[in-house]
Design an enzyme around this catalytic site. Structure first.
Site, PDB file in Angstrom:
ATOM      1  N   ASP A 151      14.767  21.972 -15.794  1.00 16.92           N
ATOM      2  CA  ASP A 151      15.080  23.353 -15.441  1.00 16.92           C
ATOM      3  C   ASP A 151      13.782  24.132 -15.234  1.00 16.92           C
ATOM      4  O   ASP A 151      12.692  23.549 -15.198  1.00 16.92           O
ATOM      5  CB  ASP A 151      15.954  23.997 -16.519  1.00 16.92           C
ATOM      6  N   LYS A 169      20.768  18.005 -11.978  1.00 12.33           N
ATOM      7  CA  LYS A 169      20.429  18.552 -13.292  1.00 12.33           C
ATOM      8  C   LYS A 169      21.661  18.590 -14.193  1.00 12.33           C
ATOM      9  O   LYS A 169      21.610  18.185 -15.357  1.00 12.33           O
ATOM     10  CB  LYS A 169      19.837  19.959 -13.160  1.00 12.33           C
TER      11      LYS A 169
END
Length: 214
Positions: free
Chosen positions: A142, A124
């Site tokens: 997320d 991420k």
């Protein structure tokens, strides 16, 4: 989990997002690729606002890997001690800074594999840096995107990797660069976790979520 929406519905959703916010921006403050990388790494299990408060003074004096090494771990801790897991994060920032100096000439690499090889940098974080700094259409999933993807059917999936692939597979190419920012901002301010603000939602008529609020 909602069923995957069809192409035309997804296209209209992102057309509306784009019309409302043509150039969405991430909310982490940074001045270059390195400070963006550090800010994103610090933001794990912390809010962007909290990270920004901690890094404003820090980045004025340590905006390169070498300056961070010169600052030292204990001084770094003093700056970021209001952020969760600050000791472990400080250790990782110092380690990745040394690797950047020794192996990359002090520059942040534009390769996902190289970024993910750095301490404290997961997929991420790497995707955020690739997207925001290098303008590569990488999708950083997320909790907001995971929730929205499954609630709306834009990009459903049982885990973050599946949701990431669903964005890549189903969102039209012209919207890929900003897709994750539009979704994050929508999840942060409109399609919130406990009581989504359906009354002000741009895509209410296209969303199959059954428990809409008034």
């Amino acid at each position: 989990m909602a069923r995957q929406l069809d192409y035309h519905t997804i296209r209209e959703i992102f057309r509306r997002f784009q019309a409302a916010e043509p150039e969405p921006k991430g909310e982490l403050e940074h001045v270059n690729a390195y400070t963006l990388l550090v800010a994103v790494a610090l933001s794990a299990q912390a809010t962007d606002a909290g990270v920004n408060r901690a890094t404003r003074d820090l980045f004025r004096i340590a905006d390169t890997p070498q300056k961070m090494l010169d600052l030292g771990e204990e001084a770094l801790i003093d700056h970021i001690k209001t952020i969760g897991l600050f000791r472990n994060k400080a250790r990782n920032v110092m380690k990745l800074s040394r690797i950047l100096v020794e192996d990359y000439g002090g520059e942040v690499p534009s390769s996902r594999a190289a970024l993910q090889s750095l301490p404290g940098v997961g997929r991420k974080t790497a995707n955020v840096v690739l997207n925001m700094w290098f303008r590569i259409p990488a999708q950083a999933v997320d909790t907001h995107i995971f929730r929205i993807g499954n609630r709306t059917g834009i990009c459903p999936g049982k885990d973050v990797d599946t949701v990431e692939r669903a964005i890549e597979d189903h969102v039209p190419a012209e919207f890929q660069l900003h897709a994750h920012h539009w979704l994050i901002l929508h999840g942060r301010y409109v399609c919130v976790a406990r009581k989504p603000k359906c009354g002000i939602c741009l895509i209410r008529d296209l969303c199959p979520y059954e428990e809409k609020t008034i």
